[in-house]
Design a protein around this motif. Sequence first.
Motif, mmCIF file in Angstrom:
data_model
loop_
_atom_site.group_PDB
_atom_site.id
_atom_site.type_symbol
_atom_site.label_atom_id
_atom_site.label_comp_id
_atom_site.label_asym_id
_atom_site.label_seq_id
_atom_site.Cartn_x
_atom_site.Cartn_y
_atom_site.Cartn_z
ATOM 1 N N LYS A 98 -1.154 49.041 10.306
ATOM 2 C CA LYS A 98 0.199 49.606 10.367
ATOM 3 C C LYS A 98 1.192 48.503 10.018
ATOM 4 O O LYS A 98 1.187 47.442 10.645
ATOM 5 C CB LYS A 98 0.511 50.147 11.757
ATOM 6 C CG LYS A 98 -0.295 51.371 12.158
ATOM 7 C CD LYS A 98 0.125 51.857 13.540
ATOM 8 C CE LYS A 98 -0.686 53.073 13.967
ATOM 9 N NZ LYS A 98 -0.289 53.556 15.328
ATOM 10 N N THR A 100 5.417 47.697 8.934
ATOM 11 C CA THR A 100 6.803 48.141 8.807
ATOM 12 C C THR A 100 7.597 47.003 8.182
ATOM 13 O O THR A 100 7.607 45.893 8.722
ATOM 14 C CB THR A 100 7.402 48.501 10.177
ATOM 15 O OG1 THR A 100 6.615 49.539 10.781
ATOM 16 C CG2 THR A 100 8.839 48.983 10.026
ATOM 17 N N SER A 247 7.623 55.329 2.899
ATOM 18 C CA SER A 247 6.694 55.540 4.010
ATOM 19 C C SER A 247 5.547 56.436 3.569
ATOM 20 O O SER A 247 5.747 57.401 2.821
ATOM 21 C CB SER A 247 7.428 56.174 5.193
ATOM 22 O OG SER A 247 8.470 55.326 5.641
ATOM 23 N N LYS A 249 1.041 57.505 4.572
ATOM 24 C CA LYS A 249 -0.221 57.295 5.270
ATOM 25 C C LYS A 249 -1.339 57.388 4.247
ATOM 26 O O LYS A 249 -1.383 58.323 3.445
ATOM 27 C CB LYS A 249 -0.419 58.340 6.371
ATOM 28 C CG LYS A 249 0.584 58.225 7.513
ATOM 29 C CD LYS A 249 0.387 59.304 8.548
ATOM 30 C CE LYS A 249 1.431 59.187 9.659
ATOM 31 N NZ LYS A 249 1.290 60.273 10.667
ATOM 32 N N GLU A 278 -0.892 52.897 7.618
ATOM 33 C CA GLU A 278 0.452 53.468 7.731
ATOM 34 C C GLU A 278 1.491 52.444 7.256
ATOM 35 O O GLU A 278 1.458 51.280 7.647
ATOM 36 C CB GLU A 278 0.752 53.865 9.172
ATOM 37 C CG GLU A 278 -0.141 54.987 9.696
ATOM 38 C CD GLU A 278 0.239 55.424 11.096
ATOM 39 O OE1 GLU A 278 1.400 55.168 11.495
ATOM 40 O OE2 GLU A 278 -0.605 56.022 11.773
ATOM 41 N N ILE A 279 2.399 52.919 6.403
ATOM 42 C CA ILE A 279 3.486 52.063 5.901
ATOM 43 C C ILE A 279 4.812 52.720 6.274
ATOM 44 O O ILE A 279 5.033 53.906 6.014
ATOM 45 C CB ILE A 279 3.410 51.919 4.357
ATOM 46 C CG1 ILE A 279 2.032 51.382 3.942
ATOM 47 C CG2 ILE A 279 4.523 50.999 3.848
ATOM 48 C CD1 ILE A 279 1.823 51.357 2.439
ATOM 49 N N ASN A 280 5.662 51.950 6.894
ATOM 50 C CA ASN A 280 6.984 52.459 7.294
ATOM 51 C C ASN A 280 8.081 51.559 6.738
ATOM 52 O O ASN A 280 7.878 50.385 6.499
ATOM 53 C CB ASN A 280 7.088 52.515 8.823
ATOM 54 C CG ASN A 280 6.090 53.477 9.422
ATOM 55 O OD1 ASN A 280 6.052 54.640 9.074
ATOM 56 N ND2 ASN A 280 5.247 52.979 10.328
#
Length: 280
Positions: A98, A100, A247, A249, A278-280
């Motif tokens: 994950k 961000t 963003s 997944k 996951e990229i935010n």
Amino acid sequence: MAYAESPKGLTKWQQFQNTAREFGLFLYNKEKKEVMGRNASSWGKIMLFFFIFYLCLAAFFAAMLNAFLATMPERKEGPKLTQYLAGKSPVRVLPYHKVTFDKDEPNTYDEEVKEINKALKPYIEQTGEDKAYYEQTPCSFNSTKTVEKGEKQCYFDLSKLGPCYSTAKDFDYGYKAGKPCFFLKMNKVFNFVPEPESGLSYLQVTCDKGTIYPKETPGYPVSFFPYRAEEHWLSPLVALKVDDMGSMKIKCNVYGKNIERSETYLLERGAYNRIRIEIN
């Protein structure tokens, strides 16, 4: 200077003096030849008791340690249990599963870049400071020949990772462009030899988004295996280059005849050979 008297007729200062005198007498009584309420004989007995007690405790610990070491295999023999540990996926994501970040703020992805640099350093040193431990020929991605016992492992050619690797000093693995790279690495499993699907020389890795590198052989080649507890053994890498910004997944799978996959993609739910990024 006047002191208030206590009900017994002693001032507080006199009470303090009496207490100090009694405490001093407790520490050492010259008449009875006692130290802290015990004479030499009493102290000798109690010290003998604790000496024997701790001696027995140490002997018990030594016996248990000896029993443990007697059942522990030599490093070269490998562990007696090689199943995957619950909650620990055989494949892990570098830098993290994950992330961000803001592509316009380098400080938001500096940690990720440092983590990748740290993970790739041993691969760079295969042809540098650690070259004595490796065959100075790159591993074949098309061969199904495994490493024989006693042989040196070939080195991983990082150029196979395409746009996800560069020798440039300030290389940021795509974070500055908002299209970062992730690296999928197999954890060490003693004596594990991959069994690819028919016609392949590698365990195939697929992802529902992005581009996988090495492009021609997207997976883990058989030629790197098995791991036999060698100190400098390195598993092959797969790079995932994100093609779009924003963003998202991404779900990835590892395929092979001797590879099992969990129903879930969530690491916290015990996923194995299935990964969700996951990229935010």
